[in-house]
Design a protein around this motif. Structure first.
Motif, short mmCIF file in Angstrom:
data_model
loop_
_atom_site.label_atom_id
_atom_site.label_comp_id
_atom_site.label_asym_id
_atom_site.label_seq_id
_atom_site.Cartn_x
_atom_site.Cartn_y
_atom_site.Cartn_z
N GLY A 1 -6.91 49.71 -91.45
CA GLY A 1 -7.56 49.44 -90.36
C GLY A 1 -8.77 50.25 -90.31
O GLY A 1 -9.75 50.12 -89.06
N GLY A 2 -9.30 51.24 -91.29
CA GLY A 2 -10.54 51.90 -91.12
C GLY A 2 -11.66 51.25 -91.91
O GLY A 2 -11.43 49.94 -92.12
N SER B 1 -11.55 46.81 -90.68
CA SER B 1 -10.24 46.52 -90.48
C SER B 1 -9.55 46.40 -91.84
O SER B 1 -8.99 45.45 -92.09
CB SER B 1 -10.04 45.05 -89.81
OG SER B 1 -10.74 45.13 -88.64
N LEU B 2 -9.70 47.55 -92.64
CA LEU B 2 -9.24 47.24 -94.26
C LEU B 2 -7.59 47.31 -94.04
O LEU B 2 -7.26 47.95 -93.37
CB LEU B 2 -9.74 48.44 -94.84
CG LEU B 2 -11.11 48.43 -95.39
CD1 LEU B 2 -11.63 49.79 -95.75
CD2 LEU B 2 -11.50 47.56 -96.55
N LYS B 3 -7.25 46.56 -95.19
CA LYS B 3 -5.86 46.49 -95.49
C LYS B 3 -5.54 46.85 -96.69
O LYS B 3 -6.48 46.95 -97.67
CB LYS B 3 -5.47 45.00 -95.56
CG LYS B 3 -5.91 44.09 -94.04
CD LYS B 3 -5.63 42.51 -94.08
CE LYS B 3 -6.07 41.95 -92.91
NZ LYS B 3 -5.71 40.69 -93.17
N LEU C 1 -14.34 52.45 -106.35
CA LEU C 1 -12.77 52.22 -106.21
C LEU C 1 -12.65 52.31 -104.62
O LEU C 1 -13.10 53.28 -103.86
CB LEU C 1 -12.15 53.31 -106.77
CG LEU C 1 -10.55 53.32 -106.55
CD1 LEU C 1 -9.87 51.75 -107.00
CD2 LEU C 1 -9.81 54.42 -107.31
N VAL C 2 -12.30 51.49 -104.16
CA VAL C 2 -11.60 51.20 -102.78
C VAL C 2 -10.12 51.37 -102.77
O VAL C 2 -9.50 50.48 -103.21
CB VAL C 2 -12.13 50.14 -101.86
CG1 VAL C 2 -11.53 50.19 -100.73
CG2 VAL C 2 -13.90 50.23 -101.84
N THR C 3 -9.86 52.41 -102.00
CA THR C 3 -8.33 52.58 -101.88
C THR C 3 -7.82 52.56 -100.34
O THR C 3 -8.31 53.55 -99.75
CB THR C 3 -7.60 53.76 -102.61
OG1 THR C 3 -8.15 53.70 -104.09
CG2 THR C 3 -5.91 53.87 -102.58
N VAL C 4 -7.05 51.67 -100.02
CA VAL C 4 -6.53 51.63 -98.62
C VAL C 4 -4.91 51.87 -98.45
O VAL C 4 -4.26 51.13 -99.22
CB VAL C 4 -6.86 50.14 -97.96
CG1 VAL C 4 -6.80 50.29 -96.47
CG2 VAL C 4 -8.11 49.70 -98.15
N SER C 5 -4.64 52.89 -97.91
CA SER C 5 -3.51 53.44 -97.68
C SER C 5 -2.68 52.81 -96.34
O SER C 5 -3.57 52.30 -95.30
CB SER C 5 -3.39 54.87 -97.63
OG SER C 5 -3.90 55.44 -96.43
N SER C 6 -1.55 52.53 -96.57
CA SER C 6 -0.80 52.10 -95.37
C SER C 6 -0.04 53.09 -94.67
O SER C 6 0.65 53.22 -93.22
CB SER C 6 0.20 51.08 -95.78
OG SER C 6 1.19 51.71 -96.74
#
Length: 113
Positions: free
Chosen positions: A15-16, A83-85, A108-113
């Motif tokens: 969501g960020g 709205s990153l997933k 590097l893009v890391t999107v956590s849940s």
């Protein structure tokens, strides 16, 4: 030979937002520019592209969430990601699909849940 340097990646929650930048060492004003990403175990894929005239295309997976832009005066290309997933997690690269310069190191893009 034009060199490409990507920056702006990091760790964010789902969501960020993040803003990525691509700096070219030479003129890219006449080049179609694209943002690509490669997730672990997957092929590199095109996520967005922008022509010298400003025509833009997005992959369906990012449409409505990502915005690509360019500044030909500064020889930079940006990717605003909203709205990153978790499935957006990947190393992101920029390049021109017309001739392909040497790939930069990516960011590097890391999107956590």
């Amino acid at each position: 030979q034009v060199q490409l340097v990507e920056s702006g990646g990091g760790l964010v929650q789902a969501g960020g937002s993040l803003s990525l930048s691509c700096a070219a060492s030479g003129s890219i004003g006449t080049k179609i520019m694209g943002w690509y990403r490669q997730a672990p175990g997957k092929q590199r894929e095109l996520v967005a592209r922008i022509t010298p005239g400003g025509t833009i295309n997005y992959a369906d997976s990012v449409k409505g969430r990502f915005i690509i832009s360019r500044d030909n005066t500064k020889n930079t290309v940006s990717l605003q990601m909203n709205s990153l997933k978790p499935e957006d997690t990947a190393v992101y690269y920029c390049n021109t699909p017309t001739t392909f310069y040497a790939w930069g190191q990516g960011t590097l893009v890391t999107v956590s849940s």
